[in-house]
Design an enzyme around this catalytic site. Structure first.
Site, mmCIF file in Angstrom:
data_model
loop_
_atom_site.group_PDB
_atom_site.id
_atom_site.type_symbol
_atom_site.label_atom_id
_atom_site.label_comp_id
_atom_site.label_asym_id
_atom_site.label_seq_id
_atom_site.Cartn_x
_atom_site.Cartn_y
_atom_site.Cartn_z
ATOM 1 N N HIS A 95 0.842 -1.197 0.000
ATOM 2 C CA HIS A 95 0.000 0.000 0.000
ATOM 3 C C HIS A 95 0.875 1.244 0.000
ATOM 4 C CE1 HIS A 95 -3.808 2.142 0.699
ATOM 5 N NE2 HIS A 95 -3.093 2.963 1.444
ATOM 6 N N SER A 96 0.668 2.119 -0.998
ATOM 7 C CA SER A 96 1.386 3.395 -1.103
ATOM 8 C C SER A 96 2.894 3.145 -1.197
ATOM 9 C CB SER A 96 1.001 4.284 0.092
ATOM 10 O OG SER A 96 1.424 5.614 -0.109
ATOM 11 N N PHE A 97 3.670 3.639 -0.255
ATOM 12 C CA PHE A 97 5.113 3.379 -0.232
ATOM 13 C C PHE A 97 5.395 1.873 -0.283
ATOM 14 C CE2 PHE A 97 8.672 2.338 2.678
ATOM 15 C CZ PHE A 97 9.729 2.886 1.983
ATOM 16 N N SER A 123 -1.619 -1.076 -4.129
ATOM 17 C CA SER A 123 -2.735 -0.321 -3.586
ATOM 18 C C SER A 123 -2.316 1.119 -3.299
ATOM 19 C CB SER A 123 -3.206 -1.015 -2.284
ATOM 20 O OG SER A 123 -4.201 -0.288 -1.631
#
Length: 255
Positions: A95-97, A123
């Protein structure tokens, strides 16, 4: 099963499932830790063993020096994970990073002829080939200015970032992760022969639908885009819908 010490550090497993047919390695967002996936370990089916990644410098590893360079993070994490990806089929969720980490880890595995995930879930993460110009650096800013930038980029409520608990618990990890992100540089490689699912949010100020959809160019093995209600942190608010999407996309691997 013998559980090496690393199983409680880099690779955590809150609920070991020796009979599971798949391991799902989960990579947290910047400033986060393995606890972001705590509920996943009990709410996904018994056929899936959830293994959240815990990076140094936070939560259970707060006393350890954080890593601040992406190449070092990638090499250390990959080598720590190798024993676990050779034991059974596995998938990555980031997710993200954490999406950047999951994607580059998959490419590292390919370059080093290691086993590849059966599926890659990305994500709240923009297709990296679209962002070859780095975002403005923020790691050098004062605490207040740094947190203001985090709020502006990701839609994090400012009252949350203003709390003393956040400053004490999350700020050090956020700063180290910002340094890691600022040291990351995308390099073109051929598309992966791994199916990719991209998850985005309709009200995410950081990742547009087009940036989430562009991940289709990084795979030759199938792609699916899903857009969820919410902002950049829909990981918590849309958990049940995320589980449904994960299971649907993993089904072809385990008919």
């Amino acid at each position: 099963m013998h559980v090496p010490p690393v199983y409680r550090r880099w690779v955590t497993c809150p609920e070991p499932r020796p009979q599971a047919s798949l391991r799902l390695f989960c990579f947290h967002f910047a400033g986060g830790d393995a606890s972001a996936f705590r509920l996943w370990t009990t709410q996904l089916p018994a056929s899936i063993e959830v293994c959240p990644i815990e990076l140094p410098g936070r939560a259970t590893r707060r006393s350890e020096a954080p890593i601040t360079r992406f190449p070092e993070l990638l090499d250390k994490l990959a080598n720590m994970m190798l024993p676990f990806i050779k034991q059974r089929p596995f998938a990555f969720f980031g997710h993200s990073f954490g999406g950047i980490t999951a994607f580059e880890l998959t490419r590292w595995m390919r370059r080093n002829k290691a086993p590849l995930p059966v599926h890659l879930f990305l994500s709240a993460c923009p297709a990296l080939h679209l962002r070859q110009q780095p975002a403005p650096r923020i790691s050098h800013l004062s605490d207040t200015a740094f947190l203001d930038e985090i709020a502006a980029r990701f839609g994090t409520p400012r009252e949350v970032l203003a709390s003393e608990d956040v400053r004490a618990e999350v700020l050090p990890a956020l700063r180290s992760d910002a340094l890691v992100a600022e040291s990351y540089h995308y390099a073109p490689e051929p598309p992966l022969e791994v199916p990719i699912s991209s998850f985005g949010a309709l009200q995410d100020p950081e990742v547009s639908r087009e940036e989430a959809e562009a991940w289709r160019h990084q795979t030759t093995a199938g792609f699916r885009l899903r857009m969820f209600p919410g902002n950049h942190f829909f990981l918590a608010t849309q958990r049940r819908k995320l589980f449904q999407a994960l299971l649907e996309d993993l089904a072809p691997q385990f008919p």
